[in-house]
Scaffold this motif. Sequence first.
Motif, mmCIF file in Angstrom:
data_model
loop_
_atom_site.group_PDB
_atom_site.id
_atom_site.type_symbol
_atom_site.label_atom_id
_atom_site.label_comp_id
_atom_site.label_asym_id
_atom_site.label_seq_id
_atom_site.Cartn_x
_atom_site.Cartn_y
_atom_site.Cartn_z
ATOM 1 N N UNK A 1 30.546 -26.839 -38.442
ATOM 2 C CA UNK A 1 29.676 -25.961 -38.605
ATOM 3 C C UNK A 1 28.864 -26.656 -40.074
ATOM 4 N N UNK A 2 28.717 -27.970 -40.053
ATOM 5 C CA UNK A 2 28.278 -28.615 -41.168
ATOM 6 C C UNK A 2 26.838 -29.099 -40.474
ATOM 7 N N UNK A 3 25.959 -28.208 -40.456
ATOM 8 C CA UNK A 3 24.609 -28.500 -39.956
ATOM 9 C C UNK A 3 23.567 -28.510 -41.318
ATOM 10 N N UNK A 4 22.837 -29.648 -41.539
ATOM 11 C CA UNK A 4 21.869 -29.553 -42.549
ATOM 12 C C UNK A 4 20.914 -28.823 -42.600
ATOM 13 N N UNK A 5 20.366 -28.485 -41.495
ATOM 14 C CA UNK A 5 19.385 -27.312 -41.180
ATOM 15 C C UNK A 5 19.843 -26.181 -41.556
ATOM 16 N N UNK A 6 21.084 -25.957 -41.834
ATOM 17 C CA UNK A 6 21.790 -24.341 -41.769
ATOM 18 C C UNK A 6 21.356 -23.726 -43.227
ATOM 19 N N UNK A 7 20.947 -22.861 -43.642
ATOM 20 C CA UNK A 7 20.674 -22.182 -44.708
ATOM 21 C C UNK A 7 21.856 -21.002 -44.900
ATOM 22 N N UNK A 8 22.285 -20.776 -46.071
ATOM 23 C CA UNK A 8 23.101 -19.924 -46.460
ATOM 24 C C UNK A 8 22.512 -18.472 -46.073
ATOM 25 N N UNK A 9 23.140 -17.481 -45.641
ATOM 26 C CA UNK A 9 22.757 -16.169 -45.493
ATOM 27 C C UNK A 9 22.940 -15.265 -46.764
ATOM 28 N N UNK A 10 23.844 -15.552 -47.503
ATOM 29 C CA UNK A 10 23.871 -14.974 -48.813
ATOM 30 C C UNK A 10 24.443 -16.190 -50.033
ATOM 31 N N UNK A 11 24.193 -15.772 -51.113
ATOM 32 C CA UNK A 11 24.208 -16.521 -52.398
ATOM 33 C C UNK A 11 25.316 -16.141 -53.272
ATOM 34 N N UNK A 12 26.018 -16.781 -53.980
ATOM 35 C CA UNK A 12 26.674 -16.269 -55.153
ATOM 36 C C UNK A 12 25.726 -16.052 -56.542
ATOM 37 N N UNK A 13 26.485 -15.196 -57.394
ATOM 38 C CA UNK A 13 25.631 -15.047 -58.614
ATOM 39 C C UNK A 13 24.799 -16.125 -59.364
ATOM 40 N N UNK A 14 25.693 -17.289 -59.386
ATOM 41 C CA UNK A 14 25.372 -18.397 -60.047
ATOM 42 C C UNK A 14 24.064 -18.914 -59.241
ATOM 43 N N UNK A 15 24.280 -19.081 -57.958
ATOM 44 C CA UNK A 15 23.051 -19.492 -57.144
ATOM 45 C C UNK A 15 21.929 -18.531 -56.816
ATOM 46 N N UNK A 16 22.027 -17.496 -56.829
ATOM 47 C CA UNK A 16 20.943 -16.511 -56.639
ATOM 48 C C UNK A 16 20.244 -16.363 -58.039
ATOM 49 N N UNK A 17 20.985 -16.506 -59.230
ATOM 50 C CA UNK A 17 20.561 -16.444 -60.623
ATOM 51 C C UNK A 17 19.446 -17.761 -60.716
ATOM 52 N N UNK A 18 20.022 -18.840 -60.244
ATOM 53 C CA UNK A 18 19.415 -20.199 -60.077
ATOM 54 C C UNK A 18 18.314 -20.294 -59.429
ATOM 55 N N UNK A 19 18.237 -19.620 -57.965
ATOM 56 C CA UNK A 19 17.188 -19.507 -57.443
ATOM 57 C C UNK A 19 15.997 -18.865 -57.825
ATOM 58 N N UNK A 20 16.283 -17.518 -58.459
ATOM 59 C CA UNK A 20 15.140 -16.834 -59.046
ATOM 60 C C UNK A 20 14.770 -17.261 -60.336
ATOM 61 N N UNK A 21 15.460 -18.352 -60.865
ATOM 62 C CA UNK A 21 15.006 -18.800 -62.204
ATOM 63 C C UNK A 21 15.209 -17.844 -63.308
ATOM 64 N N UNK A 22 16.361 -17.219 -63.219
ATOM 65 C CA UNK A 22 16.641 -16.157 -64.426
ATOM 66 C C UNK A 22 18.348 -16.398 -64.495
ATOM 67 N N UNK A 23 18.744 -16.072 -65.738
ATOM 68 C CA UNK A 23 20.222 -16.220 -66.032
ATOM 69 C C UNK A 23 21.221 -15.160 -65.218
ATOM 70 N N UNK A 24 22.384 -15.545 -65.102
ATOM 71 C CA UNK A 24 23.256 -14.764 -64.306
ATOM 72 C C UNK A 24 23.512 -13.264 -65.038
#
Length: 76
Positions: A1-24
């Motif tokens: 299941x190592x598909x480069x076009x596959x996007x995660x369905x959920x993010x960790x707190x660290x990744x979600x904060x990074x994606x939103x541009x805010x601190x954890x």
Amino acid sequence: MNNPSHYPLALSAKDAALSLGISERTLWASTQPRGPIPSIKLGGRVLYPVAGLEEWLSRAAVDQLSEKASVSTNQK
């Protein structure tokens, strides 16, 4: 299941904060039930569904635009 076009369905707190541009810390303070950002608990982890984050962000942007329009209308 190592598909480069596959996007995660959920993010960790660290990744979600990074994606939103805010601190954890800011993310945690704004996560349900303390705030409006949706999350789920799976085992010992808190995950942030990508679809939920996108929906929340879009809704927050629309709400802010509506508030600004309402304020400018009331000032005339």
